[in-house]
Motif scaffolding. Structure first.
Motif, mmCIF file in Angstrom:
data_model
loop_
_atom_site.group_PDB
_atom_site.id
_atom_site.type_symbol
_atom_site.label_atom_id
_atom_site.label_comp_id
_atom_site.label_asym_id
_atom_site.label_seq_id
_atom_site.Cartn_x
_atom_site.Cartn_y
_atom_site.Cartn_z
ATOM 1 N N ILE A 30 0.855 -1.194 0.000
ATOM 2 C CA ILE A 30 0.000 0.000 0.000
ATOM 3 C C ILE A 30 0.892 1.246 0.000
ATOM 4 O O ILE A 30 1.814 1.358 0.799
ATOM 5 C CB ILE A 30 -0.932 -0.009 1.237
ATOM 6 C CG1 ILE A 30 -1.950 -1.148 1.091
ATOM 7 C CG2 ILE A 30 -1.626 1.335 1.422
ATOM 8 C CD1 ILE A 30 -2.774 -1.390 2.332
ATOM 9 N N GLY A 31 0.606 2.158 -0.916
ATOM 10 C CA GLY A 31 1.384 3.391 -1.005
ATOM 11 C C GLY A 31 2.503 3.330 -2.035
ATOM 12 O O GLY A 31 3.319 4.243 -2.116
ATOM 13 N N TRP A 32 2.505 2.307 -2.887
ATOM 14 C CA TRP A 32 3.572 2.170 -3.898
ATOM 15 C C TRP A 32 3.566 3.330 -4.901
ATOM 16 O O TRP A 32 4.598 3.648 -5.486
ATOM 17 C CB TRP A 32 3.414 0.845 -4.659
ATOM 18 C CG TRP A 32 2.174 0.834 -5.491
ATOM 19 C CD1 TRP A 32 0.917 0.586 -5.047
ATOM 20 C CD2 TRP A 32 2.055 1.167 -6.874
ATOM 21 N NE1 TRP A 32 0.012 0.740 -6.071
ATOM 22 C CE2 TRP A 32 0.685 1.100 -7.199
ATOM 23 C CE3 TRP A 32 2.973 1.519 -7.864
ATOM 24 C CZ2 TRP A 32 0.216 1.368 -8.479
ATOM 25 C CZ3 TRP A 32 2.485 1.778 -9.145
ATOM 26 C CH2 TRP A 32 1.124 1.699 -9.441
ATOM 27 N N GLU A 33 2.401 4.007 -5.074
ATOM 28 C CA GLU A 33 2.300 5.114 -6.037
ATOM 29 C C GLU A 33 3.258 6.249 -5.704
ATOM 30 O O GLU A 33 3.648 7.028 -6.564
ATOM 31 C CB GLU A 33 0.892 5.726 -6.078
ATOM 32 C CG GLU A 33 -0.281 4.811 -6.107
ATOM 33 C CD GLU A 33 -0.681 4.279 -4.752
ATOM 34 O OE1 GLU A 33 0.194 3.750 -4.030
ATOM 35 O OE2 GLU A 33 -1.852 4.367 -4.402
ATOM 36 N N SER A 45 -4.412 7.828 -5.519
ATOM 37 C CA SER A 45 -4.150 6.685 -4.644
ATOM 38 C C SER A 45 -4.819 5.431 -5.196
ATOM 39 O O SER A 45 -5.998 5.434 -5.567
ATOM 40 C CB SER A 45 -4.685 6.967 -3.241
ATOM 41 O OG SER A 45 -4.658 5.768 -2.487
ATOM 42 N N GLN A 46 -4.079 4.354 -5.263
ATOM 43 C CA GLN A 46 -4.599 3.082 -5.767
ATOM 44 C C GLN A 46 -5.145 2.210 -4.636
ATOM 45 O O GLN A 46 -5.640 1.110 -4.884
ATOM 46 C CB GLN A 46 -3.484 2.331 -6.515
ATOM 47 C CG GLN A 46 -2.881 3.111 -7.675
ATOM 48 C CD GLN A 46 -3.876 3.356 -8.787
ATOM 49 O OE1 GLN A 46 -4.448 2.429 -9.355
ATOM 50 N NE2 GLN A 46 -4.132 4.624 -9.098
ATOM 51 N N THR A 47 -5.022 2.717 -3.407
ATOM 52 C CA THR A 47 -5.458 1.922 -2.250
ATOM 53 C C THR A 47 -6.925 1.498 -2.324
ATOM 54 O O THR A 47 -7.234 0.348 -2.007
ATOM 55 C CB THR A 47 -5.165 2.678 -0.937
ATOM 56 O OG1 THR A 47 -3.805 3.115 -0.976
ATOM 57 C CG2 THR A 47 -5.377 1.795 0.280
ATOM 58 N N LYS A 73 2.775 -2.440 3.696
ATOM 59 C CA LYS A 73 3.108 -1.110 3.208
ATOM 60 C C LYS A 73 4.314 -1.176 2.281
ATOM 61 O O LYS A 73 4.962 -2.211 2.153
ATOM 62 C CB LYS A 73 3.336 -0.140 4.373
ATOM 63 C CG LYS A 73 4.472 -0.519 5.310
ATOM 64 C CD LYS A 73 4.283 0.122 6.673
ATOM 65 C CE LYS A 73 4.956 1.475 6.803
ATOM 66 N NZ LYS A 73 6.402 1.462 6.503
ATOM 67 N N ASP A 74 4.604 -0.046 1.645
ATOM 68 C CA ASP A 74 5.654 -0.048 0.638
ATOM 69 C C ASP A 74 6.954 0.582 1.117
ATOM 70 O O ASP A 74 8.033 0.100 0.803
ATOM 71 C CB ASP A 74 5.148 0.662 -0.621
ATOM 72 C CG ASP A 74 6.020 0.355 -1.821
ATOM 73 O OD1 ASP A 74 6.114 -0.831 -2.178
ATOM 74 O OD2 ASP A 74 6.630 1.283 -2.361
ATOM 75 N N ALA A 75 6.849 1.680 1.872
ATOM 76 C CA ALA A 75 8.064 2.321 2.377
ATOM 77 C C ALA A 75 8.683 1.381 3.414
ATOM 78 O O ALA A 75 7.990 0.875 4.284
ATOM 79 C CB ALA A 75 7.720 3.662 3.007
ATOM 80 N N ILE A 76 9.979 1.118 3.302
ATOM 81 C CA ILE A 76 10.576 0.017 4.058
ATOM 82 C C ILE A 76 10.708 0.289 5.558
ATOM 83 O O ILE A 76 10.210 -0.468 6.379
ATOM 84 C CB ILE A 76 11.927 -0.396 3.440
ATOM 85 C CG1 ILE A 76 11.640 -0.972 2.044
ATOM 86 C CG2 ILE A 76 12.634 -1.437 4.303
ATOM 87 C CD1 ILE A 76 12.826 -1.491 1.297
ATOM 88 N N GLU A 82 1.570 9.496 2.943
ATOM 89 C CA GLU A 82 0.330 8.902 2.421
ATOM 90 C C GLU A 82 -0.125 7.716 3.273
ATOM 91 O O GLU A 82 -1.303 7.433 3.395
ATOM 92 C CB GLU A 82 0.530 8.400 0.988
ATOM 93 C CG GLU A 82 0.812 9.471 -0.049
ATOM 94 C CD GLU A 82 2.299 9.830 -0.122
ATOM 95 O OE1 GLU A 82 3.063 9.450 0.802
ATOM 96 O OE2 GLU A 82 2.684 10.504 -1.089
ATOM 97 N N GLU A 83 0.844 7.008 3.844
ATOM 98 C CA GLU A 83 0.510 5.791 4.575
ATOM 99 C C GLU A 83 -0.232 6.072 5.879
ATOM 100 O O GLU A 83 -1.001 5.249 6.344
ATOM 101 C CB GLU A 83 1.785 4.977 4.852
ATOM 102 C CG GLU A 83 2.403 4.461 3.564
ATOM 103 C CD GLU A 83 3.737 3.762 3.782
ATOM 104 O OE1 GLU A 83 4.149 3.043 2.876
ATOM 105 O OE2 GLU A 83 4.359 3.952 4.845
ATOM 106 N N TRP A 84 0.012 7.247 6.471
ATOM 107 C CA TRP A 84 -0.709 7.609 7.695
ATOM 108 C C TRP A 84 -2.202 7.672 7.440
ATOM 109 O O TRP A 84 -3.012 7.490 8.324
ATOM 110 C CB TRP A 84 -0.226 8.966 8.221
ATOM 111 C CG TRP A 84 1.061 8.863 8.950
ATOM 112 C CD1 TRP A 84 2.270 9.326 8.524
ATOM 113 C CD2 TRP A 84 1.277 8.251 10.234
ATOM 114 N NE1 TRP A 84 3.228 9.016 9.464
ATOM 115 C CE2 TRP A 84 2.654 8.373 10.508
ATOM 116 C CE3 TRP A 84 0.455 7.609 11.161
ATOM 117 C CZ2 TRP A 84 3.228 7.873 11.689
ATOM 118 C CZ3 TRP A 84 1.019 7.117 12.323
ATOM 119 C CH2 TRP A 84 2.394 7.247 12.581
ATOM 120 N N LYS A 85 -2.556 7.979 6.212
ATOM 121 C CA LYS A 85 -3.969 8.092 5.873
ATOM 122 C C LYS A 85 -4.484 6.770 5.279
ATOM 123 O O LYS A 85 -5.491 6.231 5.712
ATOM 124 C CB LYS A 85 -4.122 9.221 4.848
ATOM 125 C CG LYS A 85 -5.541 9.526 4.446
ATOM 126 C CD LYS A 85 -5.558 10.763 3.547
ATOM 127 C CE LYS A 85 -6.905 10.931 2.885
ATOM 128 N NZ LYS A 85 -7.227 9.849 1.943
#
Ligand SMILES: [Mn+2]
Length: 282
Positions: A30-33, A45-47, A73-76, A82-85
């Motif tokens: 999630i959040g790869w965009e 957002s593609q989520t 998630k995507d960020a390692i 974006e991920e917080w949302k």
């Protein structure tokens, strides 16, 4: 014996043990965009698409358990803005539909915990079992207890096959991989990693040290649930000296999994052949 079935035509698997049904999906990323926008390409957002596909799947498969097999998630390591949302929103809708949700941590899941609702169980990278199936993401070693399972299931690799047609066009398709796994070799490598060196009576040592009876004989590799992601064509011919060097994750690198003899299936269930047979197509 636990029933293992792909849920066609999705990149998902259903495990059934008596009245318990576990839906397994891996590598949502999630959040790869965000990676695209860092390079100047802005997409919405593609989520929601990923979430709607999972909700549809839950409606069809009616699972009692949902197991997310890592890389939610995507960020390692950090949590991207974006991920917080996106991640809390994603789980709010899903948790209303399945009684039990378990997340097995992958290598992209640093700091995932604060983003998840409290009802969701977070499990270590060493994995979890459901009936006689052991599940872990695949970037790290499983717990020795998982070797008691007949089948192992991992993600992480995002397996695809590449097909080059006579015109030279190349397409890739997501696939499920079912590979023979040498339980003794796996035990030897895992116990070696944990500090025990041995040459003989491998299953005896496992039993003595961990009270585990060795049963593993096969490994399934799940396609990524996020279908926008690329993947590694597993039928690519490799030029390297040692063929295990090309694989990612300790299990595949340990040589206990015979990838050449692995069976390859498309998401709609079509059996394509073994990896070795498909090498001619790449
Ligand atoms: Mn991964």
């Amino acid at each position: 014996m636990t029933q293992i079935k792909p849920v066609q035509p999705y990149p998902a698997m259903l495990l059934q043990e008596n009245h318990d049904r576990a839906l397994v999906v891996s590598d949502l990323h999630i959040g790869w965009e965000r990676l695209l926008s860092q390079r100047g390409v802005h997409v919405p957002s593609q989520t929601p698409k990923i979430k709607n596909m999972l909700l549809k799947l839950i409606k069809e498969a009616k699972p009692t358990h949902l197991i997310l097999l890592g890389d939610i998630k995507d960020a390692i390591t950090k949590v991207a803005l974006e991920e917080w949302k996106d991640i809390p929103e994603f789980f709010e809708d899903i948790q209303e539909k399945v009684a039990d949700i378990q997340v097995v941590l992958g290598n992209h899941d640093g700091n995932l915990e604060p983003l998840l609702p409290e009802t969701i169980k977070i499990l270590p990278t060493t994995g979890v079992s459901f009936g006689d199936v052991g599940l872990f993401h695949g970037h790290a070693w499983p717990a020795p207890e998982l070797l008691e399972c007949r089948s192992l299931v991992t993600g992480h690799v995002h397996p695809t096959i590449a097909i080059r047609d006579p015109m030279g066009f190349r397409m890739t398709k997501q696939v499920f991989v079912k590979a023979p796994c040498d339980g003794e070799q796996l035990t030897k490598s895992l116990l070696n990693h944990l500090g025990t060196k041995m040459e003989t009576d491998i299953s005896g040592v496992l039993n003595e040290q961990h009270k585990v009876k060795l049963n593993v004989s096969q490994l399934f590799i799940m396609p990524s649930f996020n279908q926008f992601l690329g993947g590694r064509p597993i039928n690519e011919r490799r030029k390297r000296k040692k063929k295990t060097e090309a694989f990612i994750g300790p299990i595949l690198r340990s040589g206990c999994v015979n990838i050449d003899d692995a069976e390859v299936y498309l998401l709609d269930g079509t059996f394509l052949g073994t990896v070795d047979q498909l090498k001619a197509l790449s």
